[in-house]
Design a protein around this motif. Sequence first.
Motif, short mmCIF file in Angstrom:
data_model
loop_
_atom_site.label_atom_id
_atom_site.label_comp_id
_atom_site.label_asym_id
_atom_site.label_seq_id
_atom_site.Cartn_x
_atom_site.Cartn_y
_atom_site.Cartn_z
N GLY A 368 -14.91 -12.49 -1.71
CA GLY A 368 -14.90 -11.51 -0.63
C GLY A 368 -14.16 -10.24 -1.01
O GLY A 368 -13.29 -10.23 -1.91
N HIS A 369 -14.49 -9.16 -0.33
CA HIS A 369 -13.88 -7.87 -0.65
C HIS A 369 -12.38 -7.82 -0.37
O HIS A 369 -11.63 -7.18 -1.11
CB HIS A 369 -14.60 -6.75 0.10
CG HIS A 369 -15.97 -6.46 -0.45
ND1 HIS A 369 -16.17 -5.72 -1.59
CD2 HIS A 369 -17.21 -6.84 -0.01
CE1 HIS A 369 -17.47 -5.64 -1.84
NE2 HIS A 369 -18.12 -6.31 -0.89
N PRO A 370 -11.86 -8.48 0.70
CA PRO A 370 -10.39 -8.48 0.87
C PRO A 370 -9.66 -9.09 -0.31
O PRO A 370 -8.61 -8.60 -0.73
CB PRO A 370 -10.18 -9.30 2.15
CG PRO A 370 -11.46 -9.13 2.91
CD PRO A 370 -12.53 -9.07 1.87
N ALA A 371 -10.24 -10.17 -0.88
CA ALA A 371 -9.63 -10.78 -2.06
C ALA A 371 -9.71 -9.84 -3.25
O ALA A 371 -8.77 -9.76 -4.07
CB ALA A 371 -10.31 -12.11 -2.38
N GLY A 372 -10.82 -9.09 -3.35
CA GLY A 372 -10.93 -8.11 -4.43
C GLY A 372 -9.90 -7.00 -4.31
O GLY A 372 -9.29 -6.59 -5.30
N ASP A 373 -9.70 -6.54 -3.08
CA ASP A 373 -8.67 -5.51 -2.87
C ASP A 373 -7.29 -6.05 -3.22
O ASP A 373 -6.46 -5.35 -3.82
CB ASP A 373 -8.68 -5.05 -1.41
CG ASP A 373 -9.93 -4.24 -1.08
OD1 ASP A 373 -10.60 -3.78 -2.03
OD2 ASP A 373 -10.23 -4.08 0.12
N LEU A 374 -7.05 -7.32 -2.86
CA LEU A 374 -5.75 -7.92 -3.18
C LEU A 374 -5.56 -8.04 -4.68
O LEU A 374 -4.45 -7.80 -5.20
CB LEU A 374 -5.65 -9.30 -2.52
CG LEU A 374 -4.33 -10.05 -2.73
CD1 LEU A 374 -3.17 -9.26 -2.15
CD2 LEU A 374 -4.40 -11.45 -2.10
N LEU A 375 -6.61 -8.38 -5.40
CA LEU A 375 -6.52 -8.46 -6.86
C LEU A 375 -6.18 -7.10 -7.45
O LEU A 375 -5.34 -7.00 -8.36
CB LEU A 375 -7.84 -8.99 -7.43
CG LEU A 375 -7.93 -9.01 -8.97
CD1 LEU A 375 -6.87 -9.93 -9.56
CD2 LEU A 375 -9.33 -9.44 -9.42
N LEU A 376 -6.81 -6.03 -6.95
CA LEU A 376 -6.51 -4.69 -7.46
C LEU A 376 -5.04 -4.33 -7.23
O LEU A 376 -4.38 -3.77 -8.11
CB LEU A 376 -7.42 -3.67 -6.78
CG LEU A 376 -8.92 -3.74 -7.12
CD1 LEU A 376 -9.70 -2.74 -6.28
CD2 LEU A 376 -9.14 -3.47 -8.61
N LYS A 377 -4.52 -4.66 -6.04
CA LYS A 377 -3.13 -4.34 -5.73
C LYS A 377 -2.17 -5.15 -6.59
O LYS A 377 -1.19 -4.62 -7.14
CB LYS A 377 -2.85 -4.57 -4.24
CG LYS A 377 -3.53 -3.56 -3.34
CD LYS A 377 -3.05 -3.67 -1.91
CE LYS A 377 -3.57 -4.91 -1.24
NZ LYS A 377 -3.23 -4.95 0.22
N GLU A 378 -2.43 -6.46 -6.71
CA GLU A 378 -1.52 -7.30 -7.49
C GLU A 378 -1.59 -6.97 -8.97
O GLU A 378 -0.55 -6.97 -9.66
CB GLU A 378 -1.86 -8.77 -7.25
CG GLU A 378 -1.57 -9.26 -5.84
CD GLU A 378 -1.91 -10.72 -5.64
OE1 GLU A 378 -2.64 -11.27 -6.50
OE2 GLU A 378 -1.47 -11.30 -4.64
N ALA A 379 -2.78 -6.66 -9.48
CA ALA A 379 -2.90 -6.32 -10.90
C ALA A 379 -2.19 -5.02 -11.22
O ALA A 379 -1.44 -4.92 -12.20
CB ALA A 379 -4.38 -6.23 -11.28
N SER A 380 -2.38 -4.00 -10.39
CA SER A 380 -1.72 -2.72 -10.65
C SER A 380 -0.20 -2.86 -10.54
O SER A 380 0.54 -2.24 -11.31
CB SER A 380 -2.22 -1.67 -9.65
OG SER A 380 -1.97 -2.07 -8.31
N ALA A 381 0.28 -3.72 -9.63
CA ALA A 381 1.72 -3.93 -9.52
C ALA A 381 2.26 -4.64 -10.76
O ALA A 381 3.33 -4.28 -11.29
CB ALA A 381 2.04 -4.73 -8.26
#
Length: 471
Positions: A368-381
Amino acid sequence: MLTQWRCFFAVMALGGLASSILQPPIGFWLPVVQTGLAWTASATILIELRVAGATRDVRLPWSILAAAVAVPGSSFLVAGLATDPGLVPALLQLAGPLIAAVGLILMVRTSSRRADWAAVVDALIVTAGIGLVFWLLQIEPALDEPGATRPEQFFPLAFAVVDLMLFASTVLLLRTTGPKAGLGTRIMTAAFGLFLLADWVPTVAEFLPVIDDAWVARLAAALPLAGISLLGWAARYPREAAGPVADADGVSVPQFGGLGVAVLIAPVTLFVQATNPPVSDGKAIAVSSAIIWSLVLVRVMQLLQRSQRATRQVRELSLRDPLTGVANRRAWTERLNAALESARRTGKPLTVGILDLDHFKLYNDLHGHPAGDLLLKEASAAWSEQLRETDTLARYGGEEFTVLLPGVSPGEAAQILDRLRQVTPDRATFSAGLAAWTGSETADELVSRADAALYRAKQSGRNRVCGASPA
């Protein structure tokens, strides 16, 4: 509870009717009714606080306001029943508005949880303007009264100063609650307005000789009782009256109008006196003008600082990616151009990397897209923690990120990106391309070579870092 309020307003009506219509003094009953009215209102405030379950921050200032009602209320009984009351009634009357001002200031302080200096400055500006009126109509005439003794001069001065404190506290309460103040705040403001108006009735009556002195006395006695009844009513909304809702630094149109009137009081007074020379209060007008305009300069400085803070915040937001919080493409372009200029001057190496999360579309489809957004945030952090302060991680678009590594050779840059691959969350991987600046190519050419290297990394099986071909 309803019966209690019916009794309360019945007592209020009886006291107001007795003090307004009957010719004072009427012997024993009028001071008893007046004192009972004040004590009833004070007790009602305390009862309302208990029924409402008010917290300590709300209960403490309201309890002080209850004392501010009961203390001057006792002066009616002392003045009416004591054979030689002396200065006690005047001191009790003087203590009332002083205690009320302390309660209001504490109410604003405890509810806002901080020193609202913008509201304080606004309240001081209005008070400084009104203070000139107090000086001209109350303080100066009392000081210049022929044959007046020290106590006769002290009490008008003390009452004027305390009234100014109460006025400033009321303005501060209105300033912190704003033009859309709740019902409790409006009722409380009306109550203190009646208290202040009662002290001004004799002064205004001097300019209106048609008003009989007996009616002046009735009105001066009735207004405080009406204010006491309103204050008891406002206690039904303790949290609403204490809660600030206004913007601390901003100024609404009504507030700006009030500030404008206060600023114009001194020049208008000077103009009125100049039309009938000589000017008799030039020093007082000059002092008032100096205080007001000094406060206006402080207020302007506050507004400028607020504007500068807002500009910096807008600038920072415009350079941040809203999802991940890292630099966006606009910030990347600015920093890349600055880094190229620095590398041109110093001759130090400069390496650029482009990262692309592998199979990100499939990840979105599965989780799902919310999980994708969370991956982007956690990866960049996670990646940001592995980089230096001088490095720049930016979101270039979608799942693609860029890394600016000043002073780093291509070999060192490859090691850095390998560390980033190891900390990528949720077992995700990325492919990356690296390009070292040749010393002559443009920013677009450098990024284009890094992008070509990224393409080769994907073609080679992903989850790897490839260097760019020579320019």
